[in-house]
Structure formats: C-alpha cells, structure tokens
Enzyme design. Structure first.
Site, PDB file in Angstrom:
ATOM      1  N   LYS A 285       3.203   8.999  -5.951  1.00 14.56           N
ATOM      2  CA  LYS A 285       3.278   9.416  -7.455  1.00 14.56           C
ATOM      3  C   LYS A 285       2.730   8.468  -8.584  1.00 14.56           C
ATOM      4  O   LYS A 285       1.713   8.596  -9.200  1.00 14.56           O
ATOM      5  CB  LYS A 285       4.481  10.098  -8.083  1.00 14.56           C
TER       6      LYS A 285
ATOM      7  N   ARG B  93      12.929  16.214 -12.636  1.00 17.34           N
ATOM      8  CA  ARG B  93      13.461  15.982 -11.346  1.00 17.34           C
ATOM      9  C   ARG B  93      14.655  17.000 -10.932  1.00 17.34           C
ATOM     10  O   ARG B  93      14.962  16.823  -9.575  1.00 17.34           O
ATOM     11  CB  ARG B  93      14.108  14.549 -11.081  1.00 17.34           C
TER      12      ARG B  93
ATOM     13  N   ARG C 225       6.444  -1.716   0.487  1.00 14.79           N
ATOM     14  CA  ARG C 225       6.173  -2.015  -0.819  1.00 14.79           C
ATOM     15  C   ARG C 225       6.346  -2.759  -1.707  1.00 14.79           C
ATOM     16  O   ARG C 225       7.358  -3.659  -1.202  1.00 14.79           O
ATOM     17  CB  ARG C 225       6.619  -0.386  -1.738  1.00 14.79           C
TER      18      ARG C 225
ATOM     19  N   ARG D  16      11.839  -3.416  -4.224  1.00 17.22           N
ATOM     20  CA  ARG D  16      12.951  -2.879  -5.094  1.00 17.22           C
ATOM     21  C   ARG D  16      14.324  -2.460  -4.300  1.00 17.22           C
ATOM     22  O   ARG D  16      14.152  -2.321  -3.284  1.00 17.22           O
ATOM     23  CB  ARG D  16      12.481  -1.616  -5.512  1.00 17.22           C
TER      24      ARG D  16
ATOM     25  N   ARG E  54      17.583   8.625  -0.906  1.00 15.27           N
ATOM     26  CA  ARG E  54      16.732   9.319  -1.827  1.00 15.27           C
ATOM     27  C   ARG E  54      15.982  10.720  -1.454  1.00 15.27           C
ATOM     28  O   ARG E  54      15.965  11.477  -2.192  1.00 15.27           O
ATOM     29  CB  ARG E  54      15.931   8.136  -2.432  1.00 15.27           C
TER      30      ARG E  54
HETATM   31  P1  AP5 Z   1       4.256   4.551  -5.065  1.00 15.42           P
HETATM   32  O1  AP5 Z   1       3.192   5.017  -5.943  1.00 15.42           O
HETATM   33  O2  AP5 Z   1       4.996   3.537  -5.725  1.00 15.42           O
HETATM   34  O3  AP5 Z   1       5.180   5.949  -4.759  1.00 15.42           O
HETATM   35  P2  AP5 Z   1       6.115   6.721  -5.866  1.00 15.42           P
HETATM   36  O4  AP5 Z   1       6.092   8.131  -5.606  1.00 15.42           O
HETATM   37  O5  AP5 Z   1       5.866   6.335  -7.334  1.00 15.42           O
HETATM   38  O6  AP5 Z   1       7.609   6.303  -5.439  1.00 15.42           O
HETATM   39  P3  AP5 Z   1       8.885   5.766  -6.168  1.00 15.42           P
HETATM   40  O7  AP5 Z   1       9.620   5.253  -5.433  1.00 15.42           O
HETATM   41  O8  AP5 Z   1       8.414   5.160  -7.372  1.00 15.42           O
HETATM   42  O9  AP5 Z   1       9.472   7.089  -6.652  1.00 15.42           O
HETATM   43  P4  AP5 Z   1      10.746   7.435  -6.739  1.00 15.42           P
HETATM   44  O10 AP5 Z   1      10.557   8.990  -7.424  1.00 15.42           O
HETATM   45  O11 AP5 Z   1      11.929   7.340  -5.905  1.00 15.42           O
HETATM   46  O12 AP5 Z   1      11.232   6.478  -7.817  1.00 15.42           O
HETATM   47  P5  AP5 Z   1      11.191   6.312  -9.538  1.00 15.42           P
HETATM   48  O13 AP5 Z   1      11.062   4.826  -9.832  1.00 15.42           O
HETATM   49  O14 AP5 Z   1      10.687   7.688 -10.026  1.00 15.42           O
HETATM   50  O15 AP5 Z   1       3.936   4.453  -3.629  1.00 15.42           O
HETATM   51  C1  AP5 Z   1       4.826   3.950  -2.569  1.00 15.42           C
HETATM   52  C2  AP5 Z   1       4.137   2.828  -1.838  1.00 15.42           C
HETATM   53  O16 AP5 Z   1       3.001   3.319  -0.775  1.00 15.42           O
HETATM   54  C3  AP5 Z   1       3.492   1.742  -2.433  1.00 15.42           C
HETATM   55  O17 AP5 Z   1       3.777   0.625  -1.880  1.00 15.42           O
HETATM   56  C4  AP5 Z   1       1.796   2.028  -2.303  1.00 15.42           C
HETATM   57  O18 AP5 Z   1       1.145   0.988  -2.465  1.00 15.42           O
HETATM   58  C5  AP5 Z   1       1.905   2.953  -1.065  1.00 15.42           C
HETATM   59  N1  AP5 Z   1       0.809   3.953  -1.139  1.00 15.42           N
HETATM   60  C6  AP5 Z   1       0.814   4.848  -2.127  1.00 15.42           C
HETATM   61  N2  AP5 Z   1      -0.233   5.750  -1.710  1.00 15.42           N
HETATM   62  C7  AP5 Z   1      -0.594   5.471  -0.629  1.00 15.42           C
HETATM   63  C8  AP5 Z   1      -1.326   6.102   0.459  1.00 15.42           C
HETATM   64  N3  AP5 Z   1      -2.110   7.380   0.028  1.00 15.42           N
HETATM   65  N4  AP5 Z   1      -1.537   5.605   1.374  1.00 15.42           N
HETATM   66  C9  AP5 Z   1      -0.641   4.404   1.853  1.00 15.42           C
HETATM   67  N5  AP5 Z   1       0.006   3.740   1.022  1.00 15.42           N
HETATM   68  C10 AP5 Z   1       0.228   4.171  -0.209  1.00 15.42           C
HETATM   69  O19 AP5 Z   1      12.799   6.670  -9.637  1.00 15.42           O
HETATM   70  C11 AP5 Z   1      13.590   5.450  -9.320  1.00 15.42           C
HETATM   71  C12 AP5 Z   1      15.149   6.282  -9.553  1.00 15.42           C
HETATM   72  O20 AP5 Z   1      15.367   6.414 -11.004  1.00 15.42           O
HETATM   73  C13 AP5 Z   1      15.841   7.248  -9.041  1.00 15.42           C
HETATM   74  O21 AP5 Z   1      16.019   7.251  -7.755  1.00 15.42           O
HETATM   75  C14 AP5 Z   1      16.668   7.849 -10.045  1.00 15.42           C
HETATM   76  O22 AP5 Z   1      17.818   7.254  -9.700  1.00 15.42           O
HETATM   77  C15 AP5 Z   1      16.018   7.287 -11.346  1.00 15.42           C
HETATM   78  N6  AP5 Z   1      15.395   8.407 -12.074  1.00 15.42           N
HETATM   79  C16 AP5 Z   1      14.079   8.001 -12.450  1.00 15.42           C
HETATM   80  N7  AP5 Z   1      13.661   9.234 -12.975  1.00 15.42           N
HETATM   81  C17 AP5 Z   1      14.836  10.192 -12.961  1.00 15.42           C
HETATM   82  C18 AP5 Z   1      14.939  11.540 -13.502  1.00 15.42           C
HETATM   83  N8  AP5 Z   1      13.801  12.201 -14.120  1.00 15.42           N
HETATM   84  N9  AP5 Z   1      16.118  12.069 -13.200  1.00 15.42           N
HETATM   85  C19 AP5 Z   1      17.508  11.342 -12.864  1.00 15.42           C
HETATM   86  N10 AP5 Z   1      16.984  10.261 -12.351  1.00 15.42           N
HETATM   87  C20 AP5 Z   1      15.846   9.613 -12.275  1.00 15.42           C
HETATM   88 MG    MG Z   2       6.837   5.442  -8.879  1.00 18.70          MG
END
Ligand code: AP5
Ligand code: MG
Ligand code: ZN
Length: 214
Positions: A13, A88, A127, A160, A171
């Site tokens: 994402k 979410r 990552r 992370r 997760r």
């Molecule tokens: P990346 O682009 O980093 O993936 P992502 O989908 O952004 O993954 P996140 O871990 O950031 O998602 P998340 O939803 O768990 O975390 P968030 O920070 O939102 O890509 C992943 C890896 O793959 C990278 O190394 C990239 O280079 C590689 N890659 C990407 N595309 C690729 C491809 N096509 N091929 C190969 N490799 C590829 O949230 C973290 C925490 O915050 C949550 O767990 C929760 O506790 C809290 N939180 C955040 N928002 C909320 C909310 N709205 N409500 C409640 N809690 C929340």
């Molecule tokens: Mg992310």
C-alpha cells in the site's frame, strides 16, 4: 482524486501510495506513519498507539478517526489525497464517509492491493523502513541507492518492530477479521479497484493508473 489504499499488511500500500502521490501531486496520508512519527516524538498519542502496534493490534477507532478528519481539512488536500491504512474498520469507513460528505467530497476509488498471506510473510522480513518519512525499501526488490540510507530524506533505514514474523502473523489475522470486510463495503459502493499485488512494483502502478483513468 480522492483515493484509499486497501490491502493486507505488507501488500505494498505504502509503496504504491508514494508513487501515486508523486504522479497526481496529492498528499500520501499513512496513519501508520503518523503513529510512528508520534512514537518517535514520544507524544501522548504515540505512547498510547505503541502498546497496540507492537502487538500487531489495531489502535482503537477513537484515536484515529478525528485525527484523519482533521488531516483532510488541511490545505494540501484540496486537489485530493491518498489514504494509506485508513479506514481499517467499518466504523472508520463510516466516519470517513460522514467527514467527507460534510466537506462535499467523496472517495473516487478504493484500491485493493491483493497479495496472498504466504507471499506477505516472505516479503516482510526483507523490508526496511525510514522512520522519518515513512518510505519503505526491500533488501531484494527495492534497494535504496546507498545501503541503509533513505533515498528521500537520508535518514537511516530500520526493521520495524512489528515486522517480526510472529507479529506479522498476528497483523494478518487482525486484517482478515477487521479490515477485509471493507472490500465488500467499497464493492457495494462501486468504488473498488482490485489489482494483483504480486506483480512487480511498476507494473502494479501502471495497472492502478489504467483503472483510474477509465
Ligand atoms: P509496503 O509498501 O511497505 O507495504 P504496506 O502495505 O504499506 O505495509 P505496512 O506494513 O505498512 O502495512 P500495515 O497496514 O501493516 O502498516 P501501517 O503502517 O499501515 O511494502 C512491504 C514490503 O514489500 C516493502 O519492503 C516493499 O519494498 C516491498 N514491496 C512492495 N511492493 C512489492 C512488490 N510488488 N513486489 C515485491 N516487493 C514489494 O500500520 C501499522 C500499525 O499502525 C497497525 O498494525 C495498527 O496497529 C496501527 N494503525 C495504522 N492505521 C490504523 C488505523 N486506521 N486504525 C487502527 N490502527 C491503525
Ligand atoms: Mg505502509
Ligand atoms: Zn526517509
């Protein structure tokens, strides 16, 4: 263009949101990045959020809903925005609809970056993330120009805390239980765009842009 990025943790994402944000010149708003910035600055919100995030749980809705509604009122969102990691839960989706209709706005598309769980578990170990600007890299698929250093802001790259394999599994469970219902929610509204997130990064961006230009 008002966009939402849906998809499991690690689906890509953030990677796609950054590329779309450059293309459309609209802000990339990641609630995860906002929480991590607050954790780094040791704010009250950061302290509260950390206890949930480290366990792979969602932060309670009430800590995130107003924060996003306020963010969308800022001047840089007039041309549009990309929400990454919000909504979410159904409660969050509902609150977003209300906040947008109060601003006379709506979501143009909810992009689901679809990746099977097995691929995600493999991907996450490689990552590396920039704790300052939120950019993510991969040891194999997306290397920074200089090892361990962010291309965008030159800060250092880290693994992370919530990318430990056991936390990733948690997760994913939380995603399937609480976030996946949003796919149906946006399908019913006619705004879902589904892309195959197992393809390579530029190919996925092209697929998204093609859908959005229809
Ligand atoms: P990346 O682009 O980093 O993936 P992502 O989908 O952004 O993954 P996140 O871990 O950031 O998602 P998340 O939803 O768990 O975390 P968030 O920070 O939102 O890509 C992943 C890896 O793959 C990278 O190394 C990239 O280079 C590689 N890659 C990407 N595309 C690729 C491809 N096509 N091929 C190969 N490799 C590829 O949230 C973290 C925490 O915050 C949550 O767990 C929760 O506790 C809290 N939180 C955040 N928002 C909320 C909310 N709205 N409500 C409640 N809690 C929340
Ligand atoms: Mg992310
Ligand atoms: Zn950076």
């Amino acid at each position: 263009m008002n966009l939402i990025m849906l998809g499991a943790p690690g689906a890509g994402k953030g990677t796609q949101a950054k590329r779309l944000s450059d293309k459309y010149e609209i802000p990339h708003i990641s609630t995860g990045d906002i929480f991590r910035a607050n954790i780094k600055a040791q704010t009250e919100l950061g302290v509260k959020a950390k206890s949930y995030m480290d366990q792979g749980l969602l932060v309670p809705d009430e800590l995130v809903v107003d924060l996003v509604a306020d963010r969308l009122k800022q001047d840089d969102c007039v041309k549009g925005f990309i929400l990454d990691g919000f909504p979410r839960t159904l409660v969050q989706a509902d609150s977003l609809d209300k906040a947008l209709s109060a601003m006379d706005a709506k979501i143009d598309a909810a992009v689901d970056v679809d990746v099977p769980d097995e691929d995600i578990i493999k991907r996450m170990a490689g990552r590396r993330a920039c704790i300052s600007c939120g950019s993510t890299y991969h040891l194999q698929y997306l290397k920074p120009a200089v090892e361990g250093v962010c291309d965008r802001c030159s800060d250092k790259l880290v693994l992370r805390v919530d990318d430990e394999p056991e936390t990733v599994k948690k997760r994913l469970l939380v995603y399937h239980e609480q976030t996946q219902p949003l796919i149906e929610y946006y399908t019913k509204k006619g705004s879902l765009v589904k892309v195959d997130g197992t393809l390579d990064i530029p190919t996925i961006t092209i697929a998204i842009l093609k859908h959005l230009s229809k």
